[in-house]
Structures are given as structure tokens and as C-alpha cells.
Design an enzyme around this catalytic site. Structure first.
Site, PDB file in Angstrom:
ATOM      1  N   ALA A 267      -6.652   3.452   6.378  1.00  0.00           N
ATOM      2  CA  ALA A 267      -5.274   2.307   5.593  1.00  0.00           C
ATOM      3  C   ALA A 267      -3.730   2.882   6.245  1.00  0.00           C
ATOM      4  CB  ALA A 267      -5.245   2.440   3.683  1.00  0.00           C
ATOM      5  N   MET A 268      -2.980   2.077   6.461  1.00  0.00           N
ATOM      6  CA  MET A 268      -1.355   3.055   6.662  1.00  0.00           C
ATOM      7  C   MET A 268      -0.413   2.610   5.808  1.00  0.00           C
ATOM      8  SD  MET A 268       0.341   4.940   9.096  1.00  0.00           S
ATOM      9  CE  MET A 268       1.841   5.001   8.791  1.00  0.00           C
ATOM     10  N   GLU A 269       0.954   3.648   5.761  1.00  0.00           N
ATOM     11  CA  GLU A 269       1.618   3.822   4.183  1.00  0.00           C
ATOM     12  C   GLU A 269       2.641   2.637   5.109  1.00  0.00           C
ATOM     13  OE1 GLU A 269       0.423   6.578   6.154  1.00  0.00           O
ATOM     14  OE2 GLU A 269       2.244   8.015   6.344  1.00  0.00           O
ATOM     15  N   ASN A 270       3.197   1.933   5.705  1.00  0.00           N
ATOM     16  CA  ASN A 270       3.800   1.396   6.632  1.00  0.00           C
ATOM     17  C   ASN A 270       5.371   0.673   5.254  1.00  0.00           C
ATOM     18  OD1 ASN A 270       2.813   1.338   9.138  1.00  0.00           O
ATOM     19  ND2 ASN A 270       1.710  -0.398   8.085  1.00  0.00           N
ATOM     20  N   HIS A 302      -3.045   6.714  -2.542  1.00  0.00           N
ATOM     21  CA  HIS A 302      -2.588   7.245  -1.499  1.00  0.00           C
ATOM     22  C   HIS A 302      -1.340   6.734  -0.298  1.00  0.00           C
ATOM     23  CE1 HIS A 302      -3.748  10.698   1.819  1.00  0.00           C
ATOM     24  NE2 HIS A 302      -2.310   9.701   2.659  1.00  0.00           N
ATOM     25  N   GLU A 303      -1.921   5.606  -0.319  1.00  0.00           N
ATOM     26  CA  GLU A 303      -0.539   5.005   0.140  1.00  0.00           C
ATOM     27  C   GLU A 303      -0.122   4.985  -0.188  1.00  0.00           C
ATOM     28  OE1 GLU A 303      -1.165   5.124   3.785  1.00  0.00           O
ATOM     29  OE2 GLU A 303      -3.755   5.520   3.564  1.00  0.00           O
ATOM     30  N   HIS A 306       2.780   7.336  -0.369  1.00  0.00           N
ATOM     31  CA  HIS A 306       3.224   8.409   0.583  1.00  0.00           C
ATOM     32  C   HIS A 306       4.296   7.682   0.966  1.00  0.00           C
ATOM     33  CE1 HIS A 306       0.917  10.358   3.383  1.00  0.00           C
ATOM     34  NE2 HIS A 306      -0.236   9.084   4.003  1.00  0.00           N
ATOM     35  N   GLU A 325       0.452  14.339   4.367  1.00  0.00           N
ATOM     36  CA  GLU A 325      -0.636  14.952   4.039  1.00  0.00           C
ATOM     37  C   GLU A 325      -1.030  15.480   3.162  1.00  0.00           C
ATOM     38  OE1 GLU A 325      -1.887  11.331   5.271  1.00  0.00           O
ATOM     39  OE2 GLU A 325      -0.721  10.668   7.075  1.00  0.00           O
TER      40      GLU A 325
HETATM   41  N1  0A1 Z   1      -1.611   8.060   7.668  1.00  0.00           N
HETATM   42  C1  0A1 Z   1      -2.535   6.992   7.314  1.00  0.00           C
HETATM   43  C2  0A1 Z   1      -3.190   7.642   8.149  1.00  0.00           C
HETATM   44  C3  0A1 Z   1      -3.584   7.351   9.726  1.00  0.00           C
HETATM   45  C4  0A1 Z   1      -3.441   7.584  10.574  1.00  0.00           C
HETATM   46  C5  0A1 Z   1      -3.409   6.807  11.922  1.00  0.00           C
HETATM   47  C6  0A1 Z   1      -3.509   5.469  12.147  1.00  0.00           C
HETATM   48  O1  0A1 Z   1      -3.174   5.716  13.410  1.00  0.00           O
HETATM   49  C7  0A1 Z   1      -3.673   6.178  14.462  1.00  0.00           C
HETATM   50  C8  0A1 Z   1      -3.587   5.429  11.344  1.00  0.00           C
HETATM   51  C9  0A1 Z   1      -3.834   5.632   9.387  1.00  0.00           C
HETATM   52  C10 0A1 Z   1      -2.850   7.987   6.084  1.00  0.00           C
HETATM   53  O2  0A1 Z   1      -2.388   9.173   5.995  1.00  0.00           O
HETATM   54  O3  0A1 Z   1      -3.186   7.089   5.415  1.00  0.00           O
HETATM   55 ZN    ZN Z   2      -1.728  10.011   4.435  1.00  0.00          ZN
END
Ligand code: 0A1
Ligand code: ZN
Length: 883
Positions: A267-270, A302-303, A306, A325
Site C-alpha cells: 500500500a502507499m501512504e499518499n 502502517h499507512e 506514515h 519505514e
Molecule cells: N511506502 C510504502 C511502500 C511502497 C514503496 C514503493 C511502492 O512502489 C514502488 C509502493 C509502496 C509503504 O511503506 O507502505
Molecule cells: Zn511504509
């Protein structure tokens, strides 16, 4: 090769950005083919930079339509575009840069930048995906305020989302509409996100500790709307937990989560718009296992966490990745521990670290928590940066104690809010708030490799003195030799003959009747304890107080004593694991010598005692009864003997199950699911124990009564945890019913891709002679797609990482299959191809014949001309000093 000699990026070369971007507004004209991106941004020279050369704005695969500075179109000779981006030779001190580019999300299979998943548009910008959307200083230390306007077809894309708070929205000609978003918090572009699609959502309102109301929404494709509740519950719990434990509140009017099917990671924390792999959102008791439910809880948290550790305070450069992280994993681990069972969570986290991170740290890809160089940053989203990084934070929390750690965190949030910082900045806060000197501790960030503690003890009955001698050794890793000693928190206890903790004092630390925290700093240290009445049993590294290996010559009696009595739940479990490991390794040696394998009576007795332990949580009993994995055991052998390890594990299971058959059956019956399904910690523990017992029983292959239990449990279809436990055992068997049951499962779940993933995995992990052939056949199944990372992980990944016997087949067929799949995947999705390629990294640990096959597979990848992602993994794996 796409890049003839990929260039390494070095931490030592870090320079502040030449320009800063204060504001950017983006307009997206989303189309089925050819999406237009209009960008307007304000740049000014960075006072902290000495750079005078031309300005490079990153950009990849952008079809530039026009470019203007302060509203004046540039002629083609006023700029230059190459592979890296857009070069402006002599830009003004400050200026507005505007541009239009056309990009092709519909053709984006790498899933970086703007892409299509199912019927929707979505983005993934970390680490360097934003440069595939428009020109920018694509580095985390450039933080801007973003305004976004999205335009799209109203019917196909009724929902238009981006970061921050919603603004205007309305109709446009030709059946199109628009929505505007404003994010008041300056952020690096890797946190940018956009989603457009036909989505449904569930909604919740959350009032923050200071009384602000936030609207929480989880958006999914319409047919998944009944699988979002657990994710929402997890989000609310995480928001409350961060307020209570760190005083951190959410800071926007809305928090949106979107689940997408095609996603490279979890997943991604945008900012304000988290985008999730649907695997970490969607769950219903009939579709998801307990592990899935726990994964969702952990990843949602987690997200969310962040938002403070990652977004409000971000990384100066990608070498500092663990700043966000490692810290955020530590936070989500603590959250999950509070939500479920703390000792169980610790066992799971340590198991992951020891089986997978230790292996990474001992192989050719070994790198420090803060790496010093990389070719492709996407290759550094590793267990070392995440899990070891979390241990490094945990050690600091332990050294400081809870009060001072909290004070140090408060200080960190206060001091660095809105900034892009380094792990040194983090440690400085730990030092300032506690008065501890952590300069030696920082070696944990800078040196790779798992330290080994060689422990020797002696007892002098006459002087009533117990002595512990500890020598630390940090192994060489590629490019790093002769490392200085580390600062290691080492928690211990000493047990008397009754199994009670002996009160201990050392210097000014006191055991308070429990554990004593020693701090190791020298290469060799001796600790002397006086007034010890009898030779004690040492309980070492309690709670796994540091990510190290212990080398101590345990006797069977000592381990049995610890298993029965240690007041530290983690070490009680670990003593059992050490005993099992010793027994299994001895059995492998017996087999190699052509002798018959023997299982000590005492072990059978200890497992029986554990089985009937009334005091212990059921989940913990299950952990005690879980055999160490082949991957973990192999690390204790000079040359990994996969077949020997498999044979030993099977023989041990059969022997114990034969001896304890009636006990196992009785406990199984007691634990059967009755009544309604629940997912609290107690219910999860109960199922885990029950299914562990079923696994032991199933090793009695010819036992028809046992096989009937598998069929019954599958047939009851009570919940996915129980169904999968039975199915995986059935899939591993040679029984004629196997095919029917597998077909039944596929029929039931043909329309649920995440459930079909489980079906792919059990078949890929089955230990049977035809497994590889099966995997190849399954690649043609309509539910499989090489373009979807979840499918690839479920089938190909499960075979190469979850089936050591199959993958490491002596004829090299598994390795050749891997090379073939990496090469097929690389042009589609280099990130996923490179992750898969890692399975070969530790080829030097196997026998000569396998080594030859592995080298051939790696060379085949390199000579085929691969992405820099795969190149970095394959070339490092082949390097001379790699292991
Ligand atoms: N920051 C996100 C992990 C993440 C890293 C790279 C990505 O695409 C290349 C996607 C997600 C996390 O730690 O959840
Ligand atoms: Zn993360």
C-alpha cells in the site's frame, strides 16, 4: 541492455536541491488513450545550494507539447530533453514554469506513475514515479503545496480523488466533469496521488482528540463493497491509537483509502489518499484468513501512521528510507501488539526477521539500514530497511525506556515537522531527550550484517559466582570488512533449579526480579554475578532485545528447563525452537551418514506438555508446535541440504504425531469451531492451534481417519482460515480426492481473484514431483495474468520462495524456470521481475551442481539485456566477494 552500465547513486554525493518548488498546480485531462497533464509551478533558487550549472527537472517518457517560463513559450533551442529529463541552461532566480505533456497510462504495465487498474486510473509515485507524470524535482527534499484539477468522463469515472481537501467540482461539456483538490501541507512529489474510477465507498466520521471532525472513506469497485468493514475498523483504531500513544492527530478534513487490484507493493501512504493493494483492504470471513485480517489491520495502520512518520516529517534523500519505514514498522508492530497478543506478535515479527532478513544480511544483497549506494532505489524497499530498521528503533526505545522514548518522539515531531530529514536527526532527538550517547549505536545504521554473540558461561560453586563471557562478531559483507563493535542492548535472566528468576544486579541496573538489561559495547566483555546459590540456566537475549544471532552451546536439559519455566514468553518459545533446530539438524546429519533419523523421547514429552499447557495462550502453544522453516534451518548448515531438511521435518512430524496421535485428536476435537465466527485474538489463537494440530496429524499419510478430518473441515466451509488449512494439507497429499477438492474450490471462487491467489499458492507450494509442471499449466489458467503482481506472487512467487524442495531441484529446473519468468516479466514490470530474481541470491549456499545451474540462470538474465532493476540484483548475486 537498456542502460549499458547502470550508474550507482551514492549517499556521499548528496547535495541540496538547486531550486525549490513552493507551489504547483496540475490539471489532468484523463483519456482512454493519451492523457494530458498541464503543470504550473513556482521555482526559486535554493539559498542552501551552490549549484550553478543548468537545472535538471526529472521526467521520463513524457511527450512534451510546449514549455513556458513566466508565460513565454520556449523555443526548442532554449532547453534540452534527454533520458533523465529536461535541462534548462540558465534559468532565472525565480520563475513560473508551465508545460503540457501527454502520457499513456493505458500502456503503463510497470505500475509506476499514472496507470490503469481494472477500469480506473490510479497512481504510484514512490520512489521516483512522479517523473513519469510531469517534469519535477523528483526528490523527497523538495516539498511543495499541490493544487490538482482532474477532468474525466463522468459516466466511467464518477469518482475523482487527489490529496488534501476537496474543492470545487462540476460539469463540463461532452459528458465530462471535474473535481479540484487542495493539499495545504507541503509535500514531496512521491506523496502525490490521483484516482479516477467508478467506485463505491463506505464512510465513517472520526472526531479527533481536539474535536475536529474527519470524514473517512474506503473506496472499492462496487462488487467489493461488502468487504471493507475490517479495514475501516482498523483505520479508526489506528487513528485513536496514534492519539493515545504519540499524541498525533490527523490533519485534513478527509481521509480516503482506495483499493486497486494491480499494485507492486502492499500500500502507499499518499497524503490524505492512501492507495492500497486490494489484498490489504478486502476481507470477509468466507474469503479471507486470519492472517489476511491481521495483515489488513497492520497495513492500514502502517499507512495511517506514515501521516506523521513519513509525510509531515519526510526523508531528505532515499538513503534515509528507514527514517520513515523502520520507524513506521515499529509503530505498526506496537499497534498490532496492543490490538492482539503482544508475545505472539513479537514471535511473528522475529520469525520474519530471522528467516528472511538474516538471510538478506548474509547474502550478496546485504546492505546497511542506511545504504551507501544503489543503482535502482526500488530494490531497497527491503526487509533490512523495514524490519531491521524497526528493530533499530525498538532498541533505542528499550535503551531509553518508555518515558524518555516518548519525550524523544515528541521532540522529533516538534523539531522536524514539515521538514525532510535524516536518520542522524532522529538519533539526535533520542540523545537530546535522554542524555544517552548513541554515537556507537549508530553503527546499526551504517554497517550491514547480523552480529553474532558468542556466549560462554561458567559457575564457581565455591565463590558462588556466575560468569558470562560475550564476544561480539560482525561478519564481513560485500564492500564492508573489519567492522567496529556495536552497542547492543542484551536482556538476560538467570533461572534457578525451580525455574524462578534469580534477582540480579549489575552496575546500576537492576533486574527488578525479572530481566536485566546489559549494554554491550566492547568486542569482548565479561559479566560477573555474585551470590548465585547454584549453577543457573541462562535466558539470553530476552524478548529478542537486539537483532543478533546467539552462539551458545545449549544442552537439551537447559532448553527443556527454559521451555517449561522461562518467565519471558518469547524466550520460552525460542528455547523450544532451538531444541527443534538442534534435533532436526542432527537428524539431517544422521541421514547424510546413511543412519536412521532419531527423535529424542524428551522432545516428544516436551511437546506433549506444551500441548496441554493450561496457562499458555492457545496461539502461543501453536507457535511452540510450529517447526522452524527450511529456509531458517539451512542457515545453520555449511552446505544447505534442502532434501535432507525436508525429510527430517517430515520424519519428525510423523514420529511425534504417531506418538501423540490420541492427544492431538482429542485437542483437535476440543478446539473445533462451534457457533459464530469471530476474529478476536482468542478466536484466532484457537484456530491457529487447531490447524497446527491438524498439520501434525496430516503427516500420518495413511491414516484414513485423519484424512477424513481434512475432508470434513474443508466440507464444513466454516471460514476461510479453516478451509485453507485443510485445503493446503489436501493439496500436499497423494489422495485421489485431491483433484475434486481443488476443482470445487476453483468453482466456488472463480470470480474472486484474491481467493484464487490462495488456490494458486497451495498448488505451487505442494511438495510433489509434478509441482513445477503444474505451475506451468496454471500460468495458462484464465484467472492468472503475468501483468498482475498479486497473481505473479501467488503462483510464481509461491513456488520460488515457498517451495524450497521444488525450487532447488537438483536438476536446476526450478532455477531455469525462474530465469525464464524474470525475463518474461522484466519488460512488463521491472520491479516485480527484480523481486523475483532475488530468490537466486544465495546460490552459494548450495552444493556444486546446484551452484552451476544457478550461475547459469543468473548469467542468462544479465546477457539478455535486462532493466537496471534486474541487472542490479543479478550482477550483485554473481559478484566475487558476495558471500
Ligand atoms: N511506502 C510504502 C511502500 C511502497 C514503496 C514503493 C511502492 O512502489 C514502488 C509502493 C509502496 C509503504 O511503506 O507502505
Ligand atoms: Zn511504509
Amino acid at each position: 541492455m537498456k542502460d549499458s552500465t547502470p550508474r550507482a547513486i551514492r549517499l556521499a554525493d548528496y547535495r541540496p536541491p538547486p531550486y525549490l518548488i513552493d507551489r504547483v498546480s496540475l490539471r489532468f485531462d484523463l483519456r482512454e488513450t493519451g492523457t494530458r497533464v498541464f503543470s504550473f509551478m513556482h521555482l526559486r533558487r535554493n539559498p542552501a545550494s551552490e549549484a550553478t550549472e543548468s537545472l535538471l527537472l526529472h521526467g521520463e517518457g513524457l511527450d512534451l507539447q510546449w514549455l513556458a517560463i513566466d508565460g513565454m513559450r520556449l523555443d526548442e533551442d532554449e532547453y534540452r530533453v534527454d533520458d533523465e529529463g529536461l535541462h534548462l541552461p540558465a534559468p532565472p532566480e525565480q520563475f513560473e514554469l508551465s508545460s503540457e505533456v501527454i502520457i499513456a497510462p493505458e500502456a503503463n504495465t510497470a505500475l509506476e506513475g499514472l496507470y490503469r487498474s481494472g477500469g480506473m486510473f490510479c497512481t504510484q509515485c514512490e520512489a521516483e514515479g512522479f517523473r513519469r507524470i510531469t517534469w519535477f524535482l523528483d526528490r523527497p527534499d523538495v516539498m511543495a503545496v499541490f493544487d490538482v484539477r482532474i477532468e474525466a468522463d463522468r459516466e466511467r469515472y464518477p469518482v475523482l480523488l487527489s490529496n488534501g481537501n476537496p474543492g470545487a467540482a462540476g460539469e463540463l461539456p461532452d459528458g465530462r466533469h471535474f473535481a479540484e483538490w487542495h493539499d495545504p501541507h507541503p509535500k514531496p512529489c512521491y506523496l502525490f496521488a490521483l484516482v479516477a474510477g467508478d467506485l463505491k465507498h463506505i464512510e465513517e466520521r472520526f472526531t479527533t482528540a481536539s474535536g475536529r471532525e474527519v470524514v473517512l472513506r474506503i473506496h472499492v469497485e462496487p462488487h467489493n463493497i461488502d468487504k471493507c468493514e475490517h479495514a475501516m475498523r482498523s483505520l479508526v483504531a489506528a487513528m485513536r491509537w496514534d492519539e493515545e500513544h504519540y499524541g498525533r492527530e490527523y490533519d485534513l478534513e478527509v481521509f480516503n483509502i482506495v483499493a486497486v487490484d494491480d499494485f507492486n507493493m502492499g500500500a502507499m501512504e499518499n497524503k490524505g489518499l492512501n492507495i492500497f493493494n486490494s489484498k490489504y483492504v478486502l476481507a470477509r470471513p468466507d474469503t479471507a484468513t486470519d492472517t489476511d485480517f491481521q495483515g489488513i489491520e497492520g497495513v492500514v495502520a502502517h499507512e495511517y501512521f506514515h501521516n506523521w512518520t513519513g509525510n509531515r516529517i519526510t526523508c531528505r534523500d532515499w538513503f534515509q528510507l528507514s527514517l520513515k519505514e523502520g520507524l513506521t514498522v515499529y509503530r505498526d508492530q506496537e499497534f498490532s501488539a496492543d490490538m492482539g497478543s503482544r508475545p505472539l506478535k513479537r514471535i511473528e515479527d522475529v520469525r520474519l526477521l530471522r528467516t528472511h532478513q538474516f538471510a538478506e544480511d548474509a547474502g550478496p544483497m546485504a546492505h546497511p539500514v542506511r545504504p551507501q549506494s544503489y543503482i535502482e532505489i526500488n530494490n531497497f524497499y527491503t526487509l533490512t530497511v523495514y524490519e531491521k530498521g524497526a528493530e533499530v528503533v525498538r532498541m533505542q526505545a528499550r535503551l531509553l525506556g518508555p518515558k524518555r522514548f516518548r519525550a524523544a518522539m515528541d521532540r522529533y515531531f516538534e523539531r522536524f515537522d514539515g521538514q525532510a530529514v535524516t536518520t542522524d536527526d532522529f538519533v539526535a532527538c533520542m540523545e537530546a531527550a535522554s542524555g544517552h550517547d548513541l554515537s556507537q549505536f549508530k553503527h546499526w545504521y551504517d554497517y550491514a550484517g547480523t552480529p553474532v554473540l558468542h556466549v560462554q558461561d561458567s559457575y564457581d560453586a565455591r565463590k558462588r559466582r556466575y560468569t558470562l563471557k560475550i564476544r561480539q562478531e560482525v561478519p564481513d559483507t560485500p564492500g564492508q570488512h573489519h567492522k567496529p563493535p556495536f552497542h547492543i542492548p542484551f536482556a538476560i535472566g538467570l533461572l534457578d533449579g525451580e525455574g524462578r528468576d534469580i534477582p540480579l544486579r549489575y552496575g546500576d541496573s537492576d533486574s527488578d526480579g525479572g530481566s536485566l538489561l546489559l549494554e554491550l559495547r566492547e568486542r569482548e566483555e565479561v559479566f560477573v554475578f555474585d551470590d548465585i546459590e547454584e549453577r543457573p540456566t541462562p535466558s539470553l537475549l530476552r524478548g529478542f532485545s537486539a537483532p543478533v544471532k546467539i552462539d551458545y552451546d545449549w544442552s537439551e536439559e537447559q532448553l527443556l528447563h527454559l521451555m517449561a519455566h522461562d518467565s519471558d514468553g518469547f524466550n520460552r518459545w525460542d528455547a523450544g525452537q532451538t531444541l527443534l533446530r538442534q534435533v532436526l539438524l542432527r537428524m539431517v546429519a544422521q541421514r547424510q551418514e546413511g543412519a536412521s533419523m532419531s527423535v529424542p523421547e524428551a522432545l516428544v514429552g516436551a511437546l506433549r506438555t506444551a500441548l496441554f499447557d493450561e496457562q499458555a495462550e492457545q496461539a502461543l502453544i501453536a507457535e511452540v508446535l510450529a517447526l522452524p522453516a527450511i529456509g531458517y534451518l539451512g542457515d545453520f548448515m555449511a552446505v544447505v541440504d534442502v532434501d535432507g531438511l525436508h525429510a527430517a521435518r517430515e520424519h519428525l512430524k510423523r514420529t511425534v504425531a504417531g506418538a501423540l496421535r490420541e492427544d492431538l485428536l482429542m485437542r483437535y476435537e476440543q478446539l473445533r469451531e462451534t457457533g459464530e465466527y469471530r476474529i478476536d485474538a482468542a478466536a484466532i489463537g484457537r484456530r491457529r492451534l487447531k490447524n497446527t494440530l491438524l498439520g501434525w496429524l496430516a503427516s500420518l499419510e495413511d491414516d484414513d481417519a485423519v484424512f477424513q478430518l481434512l475432508l470434513d473441515q474443508y466440507g464444513a466451509q466454516h471460514n476461510m482460515t479453516d478451509v485453507m488449512a485443510a485445503l493446503s494439507l489436501i493439496a500436499d497429499s497423494e489422495r485421489p480426492e485431491r483433484e475434486d477438492i481443488l476443482a470445487d474450490f476453483a468453482r466456488r471462487w472463480a470470480n474472486e481473484p484474491l481467493v484464487m491467489d490462495k488456490w494458486f499458492s497451495v498448488q505451487a507450494m505442494a511438495v510433489r514431483p509434478d509441482t513445477l509442471a503444474q505451475v506451468r499449466t496454471l500460468m495458462d489458467h484464465p484467472a492468472f495474468a503475468l501483468t498482475n503482481p498479486n497473481r505473479v506472487r501467488a503462483l510464481i512467487g509461491a513456488f520460488v520462495n515457498g517451495n524450497p524442495v521444488g525450487f532447488h531441484a537438483a536438476d536446476g529446473s526450478g532455477y531455469a524456470f525462474l530465469a525464464e519468468q524474470v525475463l518474461a516479466l522484466d519488460p512488463l514490470n521491472p520491479q516485480i521481475a527484480a523481486r523475483l530474481a532475488r530468490a537466486l541470491a544465495r546460490w552459494r549456499r548450495y552444493d556444486e551442481q546446484r551452484q552451476l545451474h544457478a550461475q547459469e540462470a543468473l548469467r542468462r538474465m544479465i546477457s539478455a539485456g535486462v532493466s537496471k532493476d534486474v541487472y542490479e540484483i543479478a550482477s550483485r548475486s554473481l559478484q566475487e566477494d558476495a558471500e
